[in-house]
Motif scaffolding. Sequence first.
Motif, PDB file in Angstrom:
ATOM      1  N   ASN A  25     -38.413  -7.850 -15.403  1.00 46.17           N
ATOM      2  CA  ASN A  25     -38.444  -6.359 -14.995  1.00 46.17           C
ATOM      3  C   ASN A  25     -38.163  -6.384 -13.366  1.00 46.17           C
ATOM      4  N   GLU A  26     -38.801  -7.187 -12.719  1.00 50.58           N
ATOM      5  CA  GLU A  26     -38.679  -7.301 -11.429  1.00 50.58           C
ATOM      6  C   GLU A  26     -37.210  -7.442 -10.863  1.00 50.58           C
ATOM      7  N   ALA A  27     -36.419  -8.060 -11.753  1.00 50.03           N
ATOM      8  CA  ALA A  27     -35.057  -8.527 -11.343  1.00 50.03           C
ATOM      9  C   ALA A  27     -33.996  -7.580 -12.179  1.00 50.03           C
ATOM     10  N   GLU A  28     -34.722  -6.509 -12.609  1.00 49.48           N
ATOM     11  CA  GLU A  28     -33.608  -5.396 -13.453  1.00 49.48           C
ATOM     12  C   GLU A  28     -32.399  -5.108 -12.530  1.00 49.48           C
ATOM     13  N   GLU A  29     -32.513  -4.850 -11.264  1.00 49.44           N
ATOM     14  CA  GLU A  29     -31.492  -4.526 -10.478  1.00 49.44           C
ATOM     15  C   GLU A  29     -30.325  -5.691 -10.427  1.00 49.44           C
TER      16      GLU A  29
ATOM     17  N   ARG B 117     -28.613  -5.894 -13.466  1.00 50.74           N
ATOM     18  CA  ARG B 117     -27.662  -4.814 -13.548  1.00 50.74           C
ATOM     19  C   ARG B 117     -26.363  -5.028 -12.883  1.00 50.74           C
ATOM     20  N   LYS B 118     -26.426  -5.676 -11.638  1.00 49.36           N
ATOM     21  CA  LYS B 118     -25.290  -5.804 -10.714  1.00 49.36           C
ATOM     22  C   LYS B 118     -24.496  -7.075 -11.421  1.00 49.36           C
ATOM     23  N   ASN B 119     -25.080  -7.928 -12.130  1.00 48.52           N
ATOM     24  CA  ASN B 119     -24.422  -9.203 -12.654  1.00 48.52           C
ATOM     25  C   ASN B 119     -24.141  -9.017 -14.282  1.00 48.52           C
ATOM     26  N   SER B 120     -24.133  -7.872 -14.726  1.00 47.12           N
ATOM     27  CA  SER B 120     -24.056  -7.546 -16.168  1.00 47.12           C
ATOM     28  C   SER B 120     -22.687  -8.193 -16.294  1.00 47.12           C
ATOM     29  N   ASP B 121     -21.702  -8.134 -15.750  1.00 46.39           N
ATOM     30  CA  ASP B 121     -20.398  -8.780 -16.053  1.00 46.39           C
ATOM     31  C   ASP B 121     -20.581 -10.280 -16.335  1.00 46.39           C
ATOM     32  N   TYR B 122     -21.443 -10.904 -15.733  1.00 50.15           N
ATOM     33  CA  TYR B 122     -21.585 -12.412 -15.902  1.00 50.15           C
ATOM     34  C   TYR B 122     -22.217 -12.476 -17.199  1.00 50.15           C
ATOM     35  N   PHE B 123     -22.907 -11.791 -17.922  1.00 52.14           N
ATOM     36  CA  PHE B 123     -23.375 -11.763 -19.440  1.00 52.14           C
ATOM     37  C   PHE B 123     -22.472 -11.318 -20.209  1.00 52.14           C
ATOM     38  N   TYR B 124     -21.864 -10.211 -19.927  1.00 49.70           N
ATOM     39  CA  TYR B 124     -20.861  -9.636 -20.828  1.00 49.70           C
ATOM     40  C   TYR B 124     -19.548 -10.216 -20.948  1.00 49.70           C
TER      41      TYR B 124
END
Length: 144
Positions: free
Chosen positions: A51-55, A58-65
């Motif tokens: 939860n603390e790292a949500e931002e 979000r900023k690195n979602s391209d890394y996961f997707y």
Amino acid sequence: MEALEDMFFRAAMKPSLFQTLVRPYLYKKHRDETGYTDPEVVHEESKRLINEAEEKFRKNSDYFYGNHDRELKVEVNGYKFRRPWAIADGFDKNAEILGPVSYMGVGYRPFGTVTMKKREGNERPRIVASRETRTMWNAQGFPQ
């Protein structure tokens, strides 16, 4: 500096680093005076950190997707999923980390059973970890 932080964040998400560094650290950090660590405490700490790292997620979602949706999408019993994997059932039984998990590249996000009245679940220990098999069992659910 921000690019360096993102690089470290992405590195920390690699399974090998998590298994060899992050997970052992959390277990050691929460060890009691007898040497025992309640896996449920580590589980709750993990959710808090997510939860603390949500931002950051979000900023690195391209890394996961990435860019593989067409190749990875699946259909099961008429339900369409962008990815064929999910976060483990029970990991977020109270839907407390739906936000950050939505950026992690999973195909779907299961959460616990919804009931009319709050239920505490089984008595502790409800999560059991095995060093030998490197697995965990979750029996948080409804009391027997």
